[in-house]
Design a protein around this motif. Structure first.
Motif, PDB file in Angstrom:
ATOM      1  N   MET A 154       0.812  -1.212   0.000  1.00  0.00           N
ATOM      2  CA  MET A 154       0.000   0.000   0.000  1.00  0.00           C
ATOM      3  C   MET A 154       0.851   1.270   0.000  1.00  0.00           C
ATOM      4  SD  MET A 154      -3.151  -0.879   2.589  1.00  0.00           S
ATOM      5  CE  MET A 154      -2.084  -1.082   4.015  1.00  0.00           C
ATOM      6  N   ASN A 155       2.160   1.106  -0.222  1.00  0.00           N
ATOM      7  CA  ASN A 155       3.033   2.281  -0.107  1.00  0.00           C
ATOM      8  C   ASN A 155       2.943   3.205  -1.311  1.00  0.00           C
ATOM      9  OD1 ASN A 155       4.254   0.484  -1.817  1.00  0.00           O
ATOM     10  ND2 ASN A 155       6.316   0.794  -1.018  1.00  0.00           N
ATOM     11  N   GLN A 156       2.166   2.827  -2.340  1.00  0.00           N
ATOM     12  CA  GLN A 156       2.040   3.678  -3.516  1.00  0.00           C
ATOM     13  C   GLN A 156       0.646   4.271  -3.658  1.00  0.00           C
ATOM     14  OE1 GLN A 156       4.690   4.475  -5.378  1.00  0.00           O
ATOM     15  NE2 GLN A 156       5.901   3.245  -3.955  1.00  0.00           N
ATOM     16  N   ILE A 157      -0.148   4.244  -2.611  1.00  0.00           N
ATOM     17  CA  ILE A 157      -1.519   4.732  -2.678  1.00  0.00           C
ATOM     18  C   ILE A 157      -1.537   6.215  -3.033  1.00  0.00           C
ATOM     19  CG2 ILE A 157      -3.635   5.178  -1.376  1.00  0.00           C
ATOM     20  CD1 ILE A 157      -3.229   2.258  -2.048  1.00  0.00           C
ATOM     21  N   ARG A 158      -2.326   6.559  -4.078  1.00  0.00           N
ATOM     22  CA  ARG A 158      -2.447   7.952  -4.521  1.00  0.00           C
ATOM     23  C   ARG A 158      -3.872   8.481  -4.421  1.00  0.00           C
ATOM     24  NH1 ARG A 158      -0.612   8.480 -10.330  1.00  0.00           N
ATOM     25  NH2 ARG A 158      -0.974  10.692  -9.856  1.00  0.00           N
ATOM     26  N   LEU A 159      -4.836   7.578  -4.250  1.00  0.00           N
ATOM     27  CA  LEU A 159      -6.236   7.988  -4.147  1.00  0.00           C
ATOM     28  C   LEU A 159      -6.945   7.089  -3.139  1.00  0.00           C
ATOM     29  CD1 LEU A 159      -8.662   8.824  -7.074  1.00  0.00           C
ATOM     30  CD2 LEU A 159      -9.393   7.326  -5.213  1.00  0.00           C
ATOM     31  N   LEU A 207      -0.017   5.632   5.534  1.00  0.00           N
ATOM     32  CA  LEU A 207       1.010   6.676   5.546  1.00  0.00           C
ATOM     33  C   LEU A 207       2.314   6.166   6.161  1.00  0.00           C
ATOM     34  CD1 LEU A 207      -1.189   9.739   6.598  1.00  0.00           C
ATOM     35  CD2 LEU A 207      -0.316   9.188   4.323  1.00  0.00           C
ATOM     36  N   ARG A 208       2.204   5.323   7.177  1.00  0.00           N
ATOM     37  CA  ARG A 208       3.431   4.783   7.795  1.00  0.00           C
ATOM     38  C   ARG A 208       4.179   3.867   6.852  1.00  0.00           C
ATOM     39  NH1 ARG A 208       0.848   5.367  12.956  1.00  0.00           N
ATOM     40  NH2 ARG A 208      -0.505   3.548  12.635  1.00  0.00           N
TER      41      ARG A 208
END
Length: 277
Positions: free
Chosen positions: A1-6, A274-275
């Protein structure tokens, strides 16, 4: 999930507590996600004007998916980017399927909510509590006869809804409508309602449109929901989170289960996202 943009999120039963409160912790998580460059998209069965003002006026809320995906709205440009609405024949199909139901009928059309006067007078008995009753009283505008009004207007409709006092009747009518309204989209956002939209008016299709509009890959999207009207969105997102209080079908569609809305599950998972960045 480290590339979540939306991140897309339902409101009632998901982002908001049962009393419709946006908690300070959840607001803080939204602000942090915005600062990290993540699009935050309320994705709701409500109309845009029905989104709580404290959310609608947040400076980083630009895009809103409303009426179960019937509208994708750009609040900064004040324009609709995508519409998927019911035509006259589909409106007639709905009323034919609902004619024997002991329910009141509501409608979203042109960004406004309408209900027949007789149904307005019975609204409290068909609400699941005072919070919902007050919200419905605030948004619905009375017309003499809803079916006549809609057909005479000649306009398309964003959503039609049935509200039941008898939950067993609601279950039976939903099964009948699923069998007869094959060209429409049926869902629920509350235990006592049935929501009917155009086939392409669903949260998943709207989310897909918006991420493509913003040139965001599917894997870079996350979604939170609790009701059957959230299932298509949970399936469309790269990572779908069903709340602990979600219906069984939403949980089965999700990739992960978040804490309940009462436990501020959206805030907790946003902070985890976010972490991991």
């Amino acid at each position: 999930m480290n590339q979540i943009r939306l991140i897309a999120f339902d409101l009632d039963g998901t982002l908001l507590k049962d009393n419709k409160e946006l908690t300070p912790r959840t607001l803080d998580a939204l602000k942090k996600a915005s600062k990290a460059g993540i699009y935050l998209v309320p994705t709701t069965g409500r109309l845009y004007d029905g989104v709580p003002e404290e959310i609608r006026t947040l400076p980083f809320i630009r895009y809103v998916i409303g009426a179960n995906g019937a509208q994708v709205y750009d609040a900064w440009e004040k324009k609709t980017l995508r519409r998927a609405e019911m035509n006259r024949d589909e409106i007639l199909q709905f009323f034919h399927a609902a004619e024997r139901a002991s329910a009141i009928v509501g409608c979203y059309k042109g960004g406004k909510a309408y209900m027949g006067r007789e149904d307005m007078e019975k609204m409290e008995a068909y609400s699941t509590g005072q919070v919902l009753f007050r919200m419905m009283r605030r948004i619905y505008l009375p017309v003499e006869d809803l079916k006549t009004y809609l057909l005479e207007s000649g306009e398309t409709v964003q959503k039609l809804m049935l509200f039941f006092a008898d939950l067993e009747e609601r279950r039976q009518v939903l099964e009948e409508m699923k069998a007869s309204l094959l060209d429409l989209s049926l869902s629920s956002s509350a235990i006592n309602n049935i929501e009917v939209n155009a086939k392409e008016a669903n949260k998943g299709a709207a989310l897909r449109f918006l991420r493509e509009y913003l040139n965001i890959e599917r894997e870079a999207t996350a979604a939170f929901g609790d009701g059957s009207n959230d299932i298509t969105m949970l399936l469309e997102a790269g990572t779908g989170f069903a709340m602990e209080n979600a219906c069984l079908e939403a949980k089965e569609a999700a990739d992960q289960i978040a804490l309940s809305n009462e436990q501020e599950g959206v805030a907790y998972m946003i902070n985890e996202i976010l972490r991991s960045r």
